[in-house]
Design a protein around this motif. Sequence first.
Motif: not given
Length: 262
Positions: A45-59
């Motif tokens: 969940e921590d990784l998913a939040r970071k990637l959603r915020d930085s790359d505007s993708i669905s995780v």
Amino acid sequence: MTMSYAGTTALITGASSGLGAEFAARFAARGANLVLVARRTDRLEDLARKLRDSDSISVTTLSKDLSRAGAGAELGEELAGRGIRIDTLINNAGFATSGPLVKEDSAVIASEISLNVASLVETTRAFLPEMLAAGRGALINVASTAAFQPVPGMAVYGATKAFVLSFTEAVAHETKESGLRVLALCPGATRTEFFDVLGSQAAAVGRLQSASQVVDAALRALDRRTTPVSVVSGLGNRLLAGIAQRLPRNISLAMAGRAVQD
């Protein structure tokens, strides 16, 4: 040529740390939506939040123990039920044990074989039809430089990675007329939690690479006009793997045993 994965979905197992987390960050940066699978929900969940915020993708995150029999097929059914189709699969989940076989725990090595071999095959089989139909992604199976010779002191682990290499190369040949890129990634010793789980640094043969360097090698292979069926990350590791394949079997066996057990 740098391949874009915009509009595709990549499934990564063992995604909570190490190579899995690095693959997630790199594919997100190239535009892929992600499905991240591991046992540690908080890290996912921590990784998913970071990637959603930085790359505007669905995780999408899924907490699952892939060493259980049938877990790979369940994963396929669960994502199909959610309407998620997979274009790229990165089978990264796995672990190692060390020590003479006679001293190893039978239940632990059974789990090691299940995760490193059976689950990888089952997960590949579950998603291969839709990946072939899409014809635009990749199948990456994480093997090891341990795949190139038997490894006394890590007999089970070495054998599982030899299986992964052989299996992946065969699947690459079977699917060579499709647009799917199939790659066996063979890292050497890498700075991840691998050695923490193993409980020993004895298997760290050669210079340690970072997870970033290993994933760089995989992405360079995928970006090539024709993707090789396997790649060893790092020049030193490629030289050692090449030597192991050319030496008489008894000599490479003795060398591997000394390297791991010294």
